[in-house]
Design a protein around this motif. Sequence first.
Motif, PDB file in Angstrom:
ATOM      1  N   VAL A  26       0.699  -1.280   0.115  1.00 29.92           N
ATOM      2  CA  VAL A  26      -0.105  -0.051  -0.040  1.00 29.92           C
ATOM      3  C   VAL A  26       0.871   1.084  -0.094  1.00 29.92           C
ATOM      4  O   VAL A  26       0.552   2.316  -0.754  1.00 29.92           O
ATOM      5  CB  VAL A  26      -0.866  -0.029   1.193  1.00 29.92           C
ATOM      6  N   ALA A  27       2.002   1.193   0.912  1.00 34.24           N
ATOM      7  CA  ALA A  27       2.738   2.372   0.861  1.00 34.24           C
ATOM      8  C   ALA A  27       3.508   2.650  -0.634  1.00 34.24           C
ATOM      9  O   ALA A  27       3.764   3.847  -0.886  1.00 34.24           O
ATOM     10  CB  ALA A  27       4.017   2.124   1.906  1.00 34.24           C
ATOM     11  N   GLY A  28       3.876   1.605  -0.970  1.00 36.09           N
ATOM     12  CA  GLY A  28       4.599   1.724  -2.529  1.00 36.09           C
ATOM     13  C   GLY A  28       3.537   2.470  -3.563  1.00 36.09           C
ATOM     14  O   GLY A  28       4.094   3.121  -4.381  1.00 36.09           O
ATOM     15  N   VAL A  29       2.358   1.654  -3.654  1.00 38.60           N
ATOM     16  CA  VAL A  29       1.479   2.186  -4.486  1.00 38.60           C
ATOM     17  C   VAL A  29       1.054   3.702  -4.386  1.00 38.60           C
ATOM     18  O   VAL A  29       0.894   4.441  -5.006  1.00 38.60           O
ATOM     19  CB  VAL A  29       0.117   1.282  -4.648  1.00 38.60           C
ATOM     20  N   LEU A  30       0.809   3.925  -3.012  1.00 34.01           N
ATOM     21  CA  LEU A  30       0.575   5.237  -2.761  1.00 34.01           C
ATOM     22  C   LEU A  30       1.681   6.439  -3.043  1.00 34.01           C
ATOM     23  O   LEU A  30       1.480   7.475  -3.381  1.00 34.01           O
ATOM     24  CB  LEU A  30       0.020   5.787  -1.147  1.00 34.01           C
ATOM     25  N   SER A  31       2.879   5.863  -2.792  1.00 32.67           N
ATOM     26  CA  SER A  31       3.976   6.603  -3.268  1.00 32.67           C
ATOM     27  C   SER A  31       4.132   7.059  -4.612  1.00 32.67           C
ATOM     28  O   SER A  31       4.379   8.002  -5.387  1.00 32.67           O
ATOM     29  CB  SER A  31       5.373   5.961  -2.732  1.00 32.67           C
ATOM     30  N   TYR A  32       3.767   5.684  -5.500  1.00 32.07           N
ATOM     31  CA  TYR A  32       3.824   5.772  -6.979  1.00 32.07           C
ATOM     32  C   TYR A  32       2.633   6.859  -7.609  1.00 32.07           C
ATOM     33  O   TYR A  32       2.779   7.628  -8.269  1.00 32.07           O
ATOM     34  CB  TYR A  32       3.863   4.674  -7.512  1.00 32.07           C
ATOM     35  N   ALA A  34       1.488   9.377  -5.716  1.00 28.90           N
ATOM     36  CA  ALA A  34       2.005  10.681  -5.344  1.00 28.90           C
ATOM     37  C   ALA A  34       2.936  11.270  -6.520  1.00 28.90           C
ATOM     38  O   ALA A  34       3.066  12.534  -6.276  1.00 28.90           O
ATOM     39  CB  ALA A  34       2.166  10.716  -4.003  1.00 28.90           C
ATOM     40  N   GLY A  35       3.562  10.430  -7.150  1.00 30.59           N
ATOM     41  CA  GLY A  35       4.225  11.030  -8.211  1.00 30.59           C
ATOM     42  C   GLY A  35       5.664  10.636  -8.188  1.00 30.59           C
ATOM     43  O   GLY A  35       6.567  11.042  -9.124  1.00 30.59           O
ATOM     44  N   SER A  36       6.031   9.816  -7.556  1.00 31.84           N
ATOM     45  CA  SER A  36       7.617   9.200  -7.230  1.00 31.84           C
ATOM     46  C   SER A  36       7.483   8.276  -8.410  1.00 31.84           C
ATOM     47  O   SER A  36       6.729   7.856  -8.971  1.00 31.84           O
ATOM     48  CB  SER A  36       7.717   8.479  -6.032  1.00 31.84           C
ATOM     49  N   GLY A  37       8.869   7.964  -8.750  1.00 31.66           N
ATOM     50  CA  GLY A  37       9.136   6.881  -9.857  1.00 31.66           C
ATOM     51  C   GLY A  37       9.085   5.521  -9.078  1.00 31.66           C
ATOM     52  O   GLY A  37       8.705   5.300  -8.255  1.00 31.66           O
ATOM     53  N   ILE A  38       9.284   4.733 -10.323  1.00 31.84           N
ATOM     54  CA  ILE A  38       8.970   3.162  -9.658  1.00 31.84           C
ATOM     55  C   ILE A  38      10.254   2.837  -8.720  1.00 31.84           C
ATOM     56  O   ILE A  38       9.887   2.182  -7.621  1.00 31.84           O
ATOM     57  CB  ILE A  38       9.016   2.188 -10.996  1.00 31.84           C
TER      58      ILE A  38
END
Length: 74
Positions: A26-32, A34-38
Amino acid sequence: MKLSPFAAQVLFLLLALVSSTLVAGVAGVLSYVAGSGIAASVLYGGGAFILVMTLCVTILTALGLLGGVGSSGP
């Protein structure tokens, strides 16, 4: 049917592992989203996994649910 202490510890660790993996995903998906790269999202999820797993193991140890099975202690 009663579980042995070792089997209970394994189940607690599996529960901690599954919950940490869920939080990391969930944290990785939310970070992605929000505009972060993979790569940044994977690192963010990995950090969340380590944080939650450490917290779970610390709490389980403090409650006495993890520890040496059969150890006599000091």
